[in-house]
Write an enzyme that holds these catalytic residues in place. Sequence first.
Site, mmCIF file in Angstrom:
data_model
loop_
_atom_site.group_PDB
_atom_site.id
_atom_site.type_symbol
_atom_site.label_atom_id
_atom_site.label_comp_id
_atom_site.label_asym_id
_atom_site.label_seq_id
_atom_site.Cartn_x
_atom_site.Cartn_y
_atom_site.Cartn_z
ATOM 1 N N ASP A 142 0.861 -1.178 0.000
ATOM 2 C CA ASP A 142 0.000 0.000 0.000
ATOM 3 C C ASP A 142 0.902 1.233 0.000
ATOM 4 O O ASP A 142 2.128 1.127 -0.191
ATOM 5 C CB ASP A 142 -0.999 -0.037 1.175
ATOM 6 C CG ASP A 142 -0.353 0.257 2.531
ATOM 7 O OD1 ASP A 142 0.890 0.371 2.600
ATOM 8 O OD2 ASP A 142 -1.101 0.385 3.515
ATOM 9 N N THR A 165 3.211 -0.754 8.680
ATOM 10 C CA THR A 165 3.764 -1.581 9.763
ATOM 11 C C THR A 165 4.136 -2.979 9.316
ATOM 12 O O THR A 165 4.850 -3.683 10.030
ATOM 13 C CB THR A 165 2.718 -1.739 10.882
ATOM 14 O OG1 THR A 165 1.546 -2.337 10.312
ATOM 15 C CG2 THR A 165 2.365 -0.396 11.511
ATOM 16 N N HIS A 187 9.008 -29.987 11.686
ATOM 17 C CA HIS A 187 8.334 -28.722 11.357
ATOM 18 C C HIS A 187 7.236 -28.926 10.316
ATOM 19 O O HIS A 187 6.272 -28.171 10.283
ATOM 20 C CB HIS A 187 9.354 -27.693 10.890
ATOM 21 C CG HIS A 187 10.410 -27.445 11.921
ATOM 22 N ND1 HIS A 187 10.130 -26.871 13.142
ATOM 23 C CD2 HIS A 187 11.735 -27.753 11.936
ATOM 24 C CE1 HIS A 187 11.239 -26.815 13.864
ATOM 25 N NE2 HIS A 187 12.227 -27.352 13.155
ATOM 26 N N HIS A 204 11.434 -23.025 9.775
ATOM 27 C CA HIS A 204 10.493 -23.749 10.637
ATOM 28 C C HIS A 204 9.038 -23.642 10.211
ATOM 29 O O HIS A 204 8.261 -24.557 10.475
ATOM 30 C CB HIS A 204 10.617 -23.245 12.081
ATOM 31 C CG HIS A 204 11.875 -23.699 12.760
ATOM 32 N ND1 HIS A 204 12.103 -23.512 14.100
ATOM 33 C CD2 HIS A 204 12.982 -24.346 12.265
ATOM 34 C CE1 HIS A 204 13.299 -24.023 14.414
ATOM 35 N NE2 HIS A 204 13.857 -24.520 13.325
ATOM 36 N N CYS A 255 3.462 -2.759 3.954
ATOM 37 C CA CYS A 255 2.560 -1.659 4.291
ATOM 38 C C CYS A 255 3.282 -0.814 5.327
ATOM 39 O O CYS A 255 4.507 -0.940 5.482
ATOM 40 C CB CYS A 255 1.185 -2.162 4.739
ATOM 41 S SG CYS A 255 1.125 -3.013 6.328
#
Length: 149
Positions: A7, A66, A132, A97, A64
Site C-alpha cells: 500500500d 507496519t 516442522h 520452521h 505496508c
Amino acid sequence: MIALGADHGGYALKEEIKKHLEERGIAYQDFGTYSPESVDYAHIAYKACRAVTAGECDKAILCCGTGIGISMAANKVKGIRAACCSDYFSAKYTRLHNDANALCLGGRVVGVGLALELVDVFLDTEFEGGRHQRRVDQITAIEEDTFEI
Ligand code: RB5
C-alpha cells in the site's frame, strides 16, 4: 517469480525491493500499488497472494506501513503463511520452521538496508521439514477446519 505488493505505507520500500531483485536477477510481478497515493492494502495482499496459491509465483513480499495489516490480510488467503518480520532471525526461521511463503515488511518500521537483508535471507533459506512439517500441517488443518484435538 516473486509476487510484490504494497500500500502507500510500503510503496517506497517495494520500489527499493524491486531494484534489489533486479540486481540479483530475480524475476518479480508487481501487484501494486504504483504510486504513493493512499490505497487500501487488503486487495493488494489478496491479488499477490492468489498468484502464489495459484502457482504463478513462488513467494510474496508485501509491504505496508507496519507490515501488520497486509500480513493479516495475507494470512486470510488459504495456503498463505505470511510472516511480518523486522529482524533477521525471524525472517530466517520463518522459512526454516514455518515454511512461510509471504514476507511482510513495515515501510515505516525497517530501514531499506535491513529490509533488503530480510528479503535476501527469506528468499535464500529453505524449509527444514522434519518435525516442522507436522506443525505446518497442523496450521493447514486449522485453516481447513479439520484439526483433530
Ligand atoms: C496506512 O496508513 C497504514 O495503516 C497501513 O499501511 C498499515 O500500516 C496497516 O497495518
